[in-house]
Design a protein around this motif. Structure first.
Motif, PDB file in Angstrom:
ATOM      1  N   LEU A  81      38.138  36.890  36.239  1.00 41.37           N
ATOM      2  CA  LEU A  81      36.978  37.205  37.078  1.00 41.37           C
ATOM      3  C   LEU A  81      35.861  36.169  36.945  1.00 41.37           C
ATOM      4  O   LEU A  81      34.870  36.216  37.656  1.00 41.37           O
ATOM      5  CB  LEU A  81      36.408  38.581  36.690  1.00 41.37           C
ATOM      6  CG  LEU A  81      37.366  39.761  36.822  1.00 41.37           C
ATOM      7  CD1 LEU A  81      36.738  41.019  36.255  1.00 41.37           C
ATOM      8  CD2 LEU A  81      37.761  39.972  38.272  1.00 41.37           C
ATOM      9  N   ALA A  82      36.027  35.236  36.041  1.00 43.70           N
ATOM     10  CA  ALA A  82      34.924  34.332  35.686  1.00 43.70           C
ATOM     11  C   ALA A  82      34.548  33.374  36.814  1.00 43.70           C
ATOM     12  O   ALA A  82      35.385  32.974  37.610  1.00 43.70           O
ATOM     13  CB  ALA A  82      35.303  33.538  34.448  1.00 43.70           C
ATOM     14  N   CYS A 128      31.138  35.656  26.209  1.00 41.20           N
ATOM     15  CA  CYS A 128      32.340  36.312  26.721  1.00 41.20           C
ATOM     16  C   CYS A 128      33.446  35.263  26.865  1.00 41.20           C
ATOM     17  O   CYS A 128      33.182  34.072  26.766  1.00 41.20           O
ATOM     18  CB  CYS A 128      32.033  36.962  28.058  1.00 41.20           C
ATOM     19  SG  CYS A 128      31.971  35.777  29.400  1.00 41.20           S
ATOM     20  N   PRO A 129      34.678  35.667  27.127  1.00 42.66           N
ATOM     21  CA  PRO A 129      35.763  34.676  27.248  1.00 42.66           C
ATOM     22  C   PRO A 129      35.549  33.680  28.396  1.00 42.66           C
ATOM     23  O   PRO A 129      35.990  32.527  28.312  1.00 42.66           O
ATOM     24  CB  PRO A 129      37.000  35.537  27.496  1.00 42.66           C
ATOM     25  CG  PRO A 129      36.663  36.864  26.858  1.00 42.66           C
ATOM     26  CD  PRO A 129      35.188  37.050  27.106  1.00 42.66           C
ATOM     27  N   GLY A 130      34.869  34.117  29.463  1.00 43.94           N
ATOM     28  CA  GLY A 130      34.553  33.196  30.557  1.00 43.94           C
ATOM     29  C   GLY A 130      35.790  32.567  31.187  1.00 43.94           C
ATOM     30  O   GLY A 130      36.910  33.048  31.032  1.00 43.94           O
ATOM     31  N   CYS A 152      39.276  34.336  31.496  1.00 44.93           N
ATOM     32  CA  CYS A 152      39.066  35.540  32.298  1.00 44.93           C
ATOM     33  C   CYS A 152      39.270  35.270  33.785  1.00 44.93           C
ATOM     34  O   CYS A 152      38.703  34.324  34.341  1.00 44.93           O
ATOM     35  CB  CYS A 152      37.650  36.063  32.052  1.00 44.93           C
ATOM     36  SG  CYS A 152      37.244  37.459  33.079  1.00 44.93           S
ATOM     37  N   ASN A 172      29.373  40.218  35.653  1.00 45.40           N
ATOM     38  CA  ASN A 172      29.783  41.438  34.943  1.00 45.40           C
ATOM     39  C   ASN A 172      29.113  41.567  33.581  1.00 45.40           C
ATOM     40  O   ASN A 172      29.086  42.648  32.990  1.00 45.40           O
ATOM     41  CB  ASN A 172      31.296  41.495  34.801  1.00 45.40           C
ATOM     42  CG  ASN A 172      31.956  41.794  36.127  1.00 45.40           C
ATOM     43  OD1 ASN A 172      31.416  42.558  36.930  1.00 45.40           O
ATOM     44  ND2 ASN A 172      33.087  41.177  36.379  1.00 45.40           N
ATOM     45  N   ALA A 173      28.619  40.460  33.059  1.00 46.33           N
ATOM     46  CA  ALA A 173      27.723  40.496  31.889  1.00 46.33           C
ATOM     47  C   ALA A 173      28.374  40.998  30.598  1.00 46.33           C
ATOM     48  O   ALA A 173      27.704  41.581  29.759  1.00 46.33           O
ATOM     49  CB  ALA A 173      26.459  41.306  32.202  1.00 46.33           C
ATOM     50  N   CYS A 174      29.662  40.738  30.440  1.00 49.36           N
ATOM     51  CA  CYS A 174      30.309  41.129  29.178  1.00 49.36           C
ATOM     52  C   CYS A 174      29.661  40.405  27.992  1.00 49.36           C
ATOM     53  O   CYS A 174      29.731  40.879  26.863  1.00 49.36           O
ATOM     54  CB  CYS A 174      31.796  40.808  29.204  1.00 49.36           C
ATOM     55  SG  CYS A 174      32.642  41.567  30.592  1.00 49.36           S
ATOM     56  N   GLY A 199      30.135  34.647  31.611  1.00 51.47           N
ATOM     57  CA  GLY A 199      30.749  33.757  32.586  1.00 51.47           C
ATOM     58  C   GLY A 199      30.722  34.291  34.004  1.00 51.47           C
ATOM     59  O   GLY A 199      31.179  33.620  34.936  1.00 51.47           O
ATOM     60  N   CYS A 200      30.203  35.494  34.187  1.00 51.67           N
ATOM     61  CA  CYS A 200      29.979  36.017  35.536  1.00 51.67           C
ATOM     62  C   CYS A 200      29.045  37.214  35.440  1.00 51.67           C
ATOM     63  O   CYS A 200      28.694  37.654  34.350  1.00 51.67           O
ATOM     64  CB  CYS A 200      31.292  36.396  36.243  1.00 51.67           C
ATOM     65  SG  CYS A 200      31.930  38.020  35.817  1.00 51.67           S
TER      66      CYS A 200
HETATM   67  S1  SF4 Z   1      31.329  38.495  32.011  1.00 47.21           S
HETATM   68 FE1  SF4 Z   1      32.700  37.965  33.651  1.00 47.21          FE
HETATM   69  S2  SF4 Z   1      33.676  36.087  32.924  1.00 47.21           S
HETATM   70 FE2  SF4 Z   1      32.819  37.072  31.141  1.00 47.21          FE
HETATM   71  S3  SF4 Z   1      34.513  38.331  30.351  1.00 47.21           S
HETATM   72 FE3  SF4 Z   1      33.241  39.633  31.669  1.00 47.21          FE
HETATM   73  S4  SF4 Z   1      34.267  39.565  33.623  1.00 47.21           S
HETATM   74 FE4  SF4 Z   1      35.022  37.810  32.445  1.00 47.21          FE
END
Ligand code: SF4
Lengths: 556, 108
Positions: A425-426, A417-419, A423, A462-464, A459-460
């Motif tokens: 939220l990361a 993910c962008p992390g 991001c 949220n598990a994108c 990166g968090c």
């Molecule tokens: S998993 Fe978390 S850090 Fe990665 S893109 Fe989704 S919200 Fe952002």
């Protein structure tokens, strides 16, 4: 491909005009951020660390060359000359100025695209197998059904304010490449006893902070009943889904808290009520046929099974042979192949393509793949229909554009993910970890020795980056201001879906690549032979030998 | 990797520019700059609250979005955020961006 009808066109144009007005009112100060935020999110505009981010919907991951060229143009004109393909088969632009958004939406509308329902508590972009209409193992093309679902769910008044976002995925093949069991509704196309089409229906899968594998609620739902049944599921969810706690609001929690049997009864009761009210929403056969016509197979030639040009290239060029071994997928049409264009070059960000690369791919698709490109949820692109005779030419073109990495499905084909690089939220960075892992395993021979391996990084929580369903999953966390990475093992998003198990405490950024290598070396040492994949070995061995290797002191 | 400073905290206020979303910092003149070293700093909690209040007034004027206080540290004559997240907002992604050169330089 699907083409907008008058209704679609008018709808998108009206929404562009409406949002343009909202942007102008925001920039003039008439709207506060609190008032504007829900409006921009409905139009796919997020605010990230460095700029606004625009998420462009790519329905079921299907693009024409014209559309991809337009994405390249937008990225070059309004952004920094590249786009990021996501695990939802969408594209994100990371450096957008708010004032440019109306113009961008106008350009997108010109090629029948938009950003609607890429955010918010609504039904999101419907995803599908990237090899739809091409894969040899396919029962039927899932895209007509994905399109029917798209039309049904677009600004559906009843389902615009759900308790939480809602994601659907469809696979047309028993080998699930669309990860349907980690979606709110997963649909698997099947044939009934008389050859008729229907769906196995799964409900309540998802990732995020509470990952769950979906449960099957119907073994065979006739195709005509698709919308009515999905309506029943959504109604039950809309009624009982928790709105008091954002973290418990997805349908997976409802399934978990209510129990699948009771929920199934609720859905069936709702479905019966719908039918009784004569609100059957059944999809008429003519409508299915009308939509399916847009996805009719292209004008394939009758070709022999084998191609001399292809086989000569295989013998002459080891690079080509490596590409074919990993990036070519068997096609349902004799003499054709589907090709994966890896967006995972060693040491570079996974899923990114520059504007020039997008244009090169658009040209290749126009010339050699019936004008079609697909986006996979694994953040690669696909040329779905290439003549075997033309594969060497396509490969040469891909090589010229830095797009011929022969690593599909290998350890360096990492989802990330962008992390924290983009991001808001990361907790931790994902992309640099992916880059370092891909550099560590850059040697093609070593990657092949390891074999099929899905490594996924978020990166968090949220598990994108789908880490829960990575054979090796990596989750970034923040501890006392430092980045740490937790490893999970044994996850998979395919038809044998399972959620990875956390093996122990996290590793620092400096340690994580070594830790991944330790896991892989342990697998190589313990596998029964090269035929036993990482996932098979993990399922046989359990986590113990991996934990022992990762935390020797604890085991001692 | 940045660690939290042990000494007393120095605060600056940041937000995103409403027009282009870029990370910006409020300067002593009341303007907003992309350069954190130009930021007005507050050395006490009260001074920080005062700085934030002025930033929130700017947000009501549509200049910035969602302002908040961050910790910064002086490094020579420069100011540097102490949290990695804020450092990345200031310095950009820590990775190679693969955009075409012209677009990368123009939009930078
Ligand atoms: S998993 Fe978390 S850090 Fe990665 S893109 Fe989704 S919200 Fe952002």
């Amino acid at each position: 491909m699907y083409r907008y009808d008058e209704f679609d066109r008018r709808f998108v144009e009206e929404r562009v005009a409406e949002f343009s007005d909202q942007v102008a009112r925001r920039l003039s100060g008439e709207l506060s951020e609190d008032q504007f935020k829900p409006l921009r999110l409905m139009n796919g505009v997020y605010l990230q660390l460095h700029a606004y981010m625009l998420r462009i919907a790519i329905p079921y991951g299907t693009l024409s060359s014209r559309q991809l060229r337009k994405l390249a143009f937008i990225a070059r004109t309004y952004d920094r000359g590249y786009g990021h393909f996501t695990t939802r088969q969408n594209m994100q632009l990371n450096w957008i100025a708010l004032k440019d958004v109306p113009e961008i939406l106008g350009h997108l509308a010109d090629v029948e695209m938009h950003c609607l329902q890429t955010s918010g508590n609504c039904i999101r972009n419907v995803t599908a197998d990237q090899f739809s209409g091409a894969a040899a193992d396919e029962i039927a093309d899932p895209r007509p059904y994905a399109e029917i679902l798209r039309q049904w769910s677009s600004i559906h008044p009843e389902f615009t304010y759900l308790p939480r976002k809602f994601k659907l995925a469809v696979t047309g093949a028993p080998n699930d490449r669309a990860a349907i069991q980690v979606h709110d509704i997963g649909l698997e196309l099947r044939r009934g006893e008389a050859g008729e089409i229907g769906f196995a229906v799964y409900v309540g899968g998802g990732q995020g902070r509470t990952p769950m594998v979906a449960r099957k609620v119907r073994d065979f739902l006739p195709e005509a009943e698709l919308l009515a049944y999905c309506t029943a599921i959504l109604r039950v969810y809309n009624l009982y889904g928790r709105r008091d706690n954002k973290f418990k609001a997805r349908i997976k929690i409802l399934v978990h808290e209510t129990g699948i049997e009771e929920l199934k009864r609720d859905i069936e009761a709702e479905y019966e009520a719908l039918r009784a009210e004569n609100e059957t929403l059944s999809v008429p056969a003519e409508e299915i046929a009308r939509i399916s016509a847009y996805f009719a197979p292209p004008a394939f030639e009758s070709l022999p099974e084998r191609s001399a040009a292809f086989e000569t290239a295989l013998l002459r060029d080891p690079d080509f042979a490596r590409f074919v071994e990993r990036n070519l997928v068997r096609h349902k049409q004799q003499g054709y192949a589907a090709l994966t264009i890896s967006l995972k070059p060693i040491g570079l960000p996974p899923g990114d393509a520059s504007s020039s690369q997008m244009e090169a791919i658009a040209d290749i698709a126009e010339r050699w793949s019936f004008d079609e490109i697909r986006v996979s949820h694994e953040q690669n692109l696909v040329l779905p229909h290439v003549r075997l005779d033309d594969v060497p030419l396509v490969f040469a073109e891909l090589q010229r554009n830095g797009l011929a990495e022969s690593n599909a499905g290998l350890v360096t084909d990492i989802i990330a993910c962008p992390g924290l690089d983009y991001c808001s939220l990361a907790n931790a960075r994902s992309i640099p970890i992916a880059q370092r892992i891909s550099e560590r395993f850059a040697d093609p021979a070593r990657q092949r020795e390891i074999g099929d391996l899905k490594l996924k990084i978020s990166g968090c929580i949220n598990a994108c980056g789908h880490h829960h369903v990575g054979h090796i999953g990596i989750l970034g966390v923040e501890r006392k201001g430092e980045e740490f990475y937790q490893i999970t093992l044994g996850g998979t998003g395919d038809e044998t879906c399972s959620i990875g198990e956390i093996v122990g405490k996290g590793f620092s950024s400096a340690e994580i690549v070594d830790a991944v290598e330790t896991v892989i070396d342990t697998y190589l040492a313990l596998r029964t032979g090269p035929d036993e994949t990482f996932l098979q070995a993990f399922r046989r061995l359990g986590e113990a030998p991996f934990v022992e290797a990762l935390y020797p002191a604890k085991a001692a | 990797m940045m660690k939290k400073p042990r000494s007393a905290t120095t605060l600056a206020v940041t937000g995103n520019d409403t027009r282009n979303g870029r990370a910006v910092f409020r300067t002593p003149t009341g303007a907003w700059s992309q350069d954190v070293s130009e930021a007005e700093v507050a050395e006490s909690k009260e001074a920080g609250e005062n700085l934030l209040a002025r930033a929130e007034a700017d947000a009501r004027q549509t200049i910035v979005v969602d302002p908040y206080l961050i910790e910064v540290a002086a490094e020579g004559d420069r100011l540097v955020p102490t949290r990695l997240r804020e450092l990345i907002r200031v310095s950009g992604p820590t990775i190679v961006e693969i955009g075409d050169a012209a677009a990368l330089s123009r939009a930078a």
